[in-house]
Design an enzyme around this catalytic site. Structure first.
Site, short mmCIF file in Angstrom:
data_model
loop_
_atom_site.label_atom_id
_atom_site.label_comp_id
_atom_site.label_asym_id
_atom_site.label_seq_id
_atom_site.Cartn_x
_atom_site.Cartn_y
_atom_site.Cartn_z
N THR A 120 0.86 -1.18 0.00
CA THR A 120 0.00 0.00 0.00
C THR A 120 0.90 1.23 0.00
OG1 THR A 120 -0.11 0.32 2.42
CG2 THR A 120 -1.61 -1.32 1.46
N CYS A 121 0.28 2.41 0.03
CA CYS A 121 1.08 3.64 0.03
C CYS A 121 1.91 3.79 1.30
CB CYS A 121 0.19 4.86 -0.17
SG CYS A 121 -1.09 5.05 1.09
N ASN A 122 1.46 3.15 2.39
CA ASN A 122 2.15 3.30 3.67
C ASN A 122 2.99 2.10 4.09
OD1 ASN A 122 1.44 5.93 4.36
ND2 ASN A 122 -0.55 5.29 5.14
N GLU A 173 -7.99 2.81 11.44
CA GLU A 173 -8.62 3.06 10.13
C GLU A 173 -9.01 1.72 9.49
OE1 GLU A 173 -7.36 2.49 6.94
OE2 GLU A 173 -5.26 1.97 7.25
N GLN A 194 -9.70 0.95 6.21
CA GLN A 194 -9.34 0.66 4.82
C GLN A 194 -8.30 -0.45 4.69
OE1 GLN A 194 -9.56 3.79 6.00
NE2 GLN A 194 -11.34 4.56 4.87
N GLY A 236 -14.63 23.05 -3.20
CA GLY A 236 -13.26 22.55 -3.33
C GLY A 236 -13.28 21.18 -3.99
N GLY A 272 -10.18 19.09 -3.68
CA GLY A 272 -8.91 18.49 -3.27
C GLY A 272 -9.11 17.15 -2.58
N GLU A 273 -8.04 16.65 -2.00
CA GLU A 273 -8.05 15.33 -1.38
C GLU A 273 -9.04 15.24 -0.21
OE1 GLU A 273 -4.87 12.42 0.96
OE2 GLU A 273 -4.12 13.94 -0.42
#
EC number: 1.2.1.70
Length: 416
Positions: free
Chosen positions: A49-51, A110, A112, A185, A187-188
């Site tokens: 994953t990204c982390n 979290e 996810q 907005g 954004g993320e």
């Protein structure tokens, strides 16, 4: 064989290194096949994953797994080793259970990560790099993660600004799914807000952004309507909830614009959540009777309270992971004992078959049956007691009273 896991995550490595060791979705299938070939059991699962990037294998050779990891990504041992963490045996089981339960995540609890672990396991199955041990490990882990969610409050309280904003809306509106939402907005943070809203059944969303194309790209995913900032006055009266997060240096919603919208709404209440810094919504909006304005500071205090609650729940979750990892290792040991028993019985039967065959051949050649029977019994006894005798002798020479006691018990010498 023993379980071995190695990995790199947000706690041990920079973004730059995490990017270098990540496995792309189109290559992870072949990567798992390649890693599995390095193990004696052919079992390997990669979580990327990204982390975090983690390798789970059923092999006794940790060094071989590390070597494969470095060679695959063409990185030197000096680059990887300082950032690498390693687990063996029960440590692997407990770590995977902690990861899947959100106890090792950047945001504690979290949810996810569980979905990501499940996807990784599914890909490993497709690659054929999962057998009995890994299958049982991951299936048990998914059950433990579910148990943590149901028996603790680790996922109940919002700990991200986006989640907190949506949670606040859920507390104020009895049925958030029937509300109309204006998001300012693209954004993320706003994208994450939109995802939480969608998960809670909200279908009526409008996204306002300075760049219309950016808003349209986001709207395609969530079935929302894209507008420009200049169109906000036309859509504001229809909004029950307004959530704003832009990088604008000046407020986008002023008191006058909101006041006018409330009149058109016939003073139906409007929830406004400003999660921008600097503010997107003028502070004076809070003075309006039917406007309920909350800022990022209001949300932050909620998040801090919730984080304390999650930490308390995490302590309970840690106990669950510890206990469940012990239970899994008991199963692993039982599996090993079954294999040992099967191997011992096979070996004993082979000895018996060999000696019986010799005796039958000698009998066919006219040998004395009584003598052959006695010879068979003696040889069979000597063959079967040879290994236990050697073990007892070795333990006695070493003064290993514990092993002697265990062998005596196993051989039934202490009965009566």
């Amino acid at each position: 064989m023993s379980l071995v896991a190695i990995g790199i995550n947000h706690k041990t490595a920079t973004v730059d290194l995490r990017e270098k060791v990540a496995f792309s979705p189109d290559k992870i299938h072949d990567a798992m096949k390649s890693l599995a070939k390095c193990t004696k059991t052919g079992e390997a699962v990669i979580i990327s994953t990204c982390n975090r990037t983690e390798l789970y294998t059923n092999t006794g050779d940790e060094a071989e797994v590390i070597r494969w990891f470095e060679e695959y990504h063409q990185l030197s041992h000096e680059e990887v080793e300082p950032c690498l963490y390693k687990f063996e045996g029960q440590g692997v089981v407990k770590h995977l259970m902690r990861v899947s339960s959100g106890l090792d995540s950047l945001i504690l609890g979290e949810p996810q990560i569980l979905g990501q672990v499940k996807q990784s396991f599914a890909k490993a199955r497709e690659a054929g790099s999962v057998a009995i041990t890994m299958d049982r490990l991951f299936q048990n882990t998914f059950s433990v993660a579910k148990k943590v969610r149901t028996e603790t409050e680790i996922g109940a309280a919002a700990v991200s600004v986006a989640f907190a904003a949506v949670s606040m809306a859920k507390h104020i509106f009895s049925s958030i799914s029937s509300t109309k939402v204006l998001l300012i907005g693209a954004g993320e943070t706003i994208e994450l807000v939109a995802r939480h809203l969608k998960d809670n059944g909200v279908d009526s969303m409008v996204v306002a952004n300075r760049t219309l194309s950016r808003a349209e790209g986001m709207c395609d995913e969530f079935g929302a309507t894209a507008i420009t900032l200049e169109q906000i006055p036309d859509f504001l009266p229809k909004a029950d909830i307004v959530i704003s997060s832009t990088a604008s240096p000046l407020p986008i919603l002023g008191k006058g614009m909101v006041e006018k919208a409330l009149k058109q709404r016939r003073h139906q209440p409007m929830l406004l959540v400003d999660i921008a810094v600097p503010r997107d919504i003028e502070a004076e909006v809070a003075d309006l009777d039917d406007a309920f304005l909350y800022t990022v500071d209001d949300l932050q205090s909620i998040i801090e309270q919730n984080m304390a609650s999650r930490r308390e729940a995490a302590e309970q979750a840690e106990v669950i992971a510890e206990n469940e990892s012990h239970l899994f290792m008991e199963w692993v040991r039982s599996l090993e004992s079954v294999d040992s028993i099967r191997e011992y019985r096979t070996q004993s039967m082979a000895i018996k078959d060999e000696l019986v065959e010799r005796a039958i051949n000698k009998l066919a050649q006219g040998g004395d049956s009584e003598q052959l029977l006695l010879e068979l019994a003696n040889k069979l006894t000597n063959k079967l007691i040879h290994a236990p005798t050697q073990a007892l002798t070795a333990a006695s020479r070493q003064g290993d009273l514990n092993s002697i006691g265990q062998l005596r018990s196993a051989l039934g010498l202490d009965k009566n």
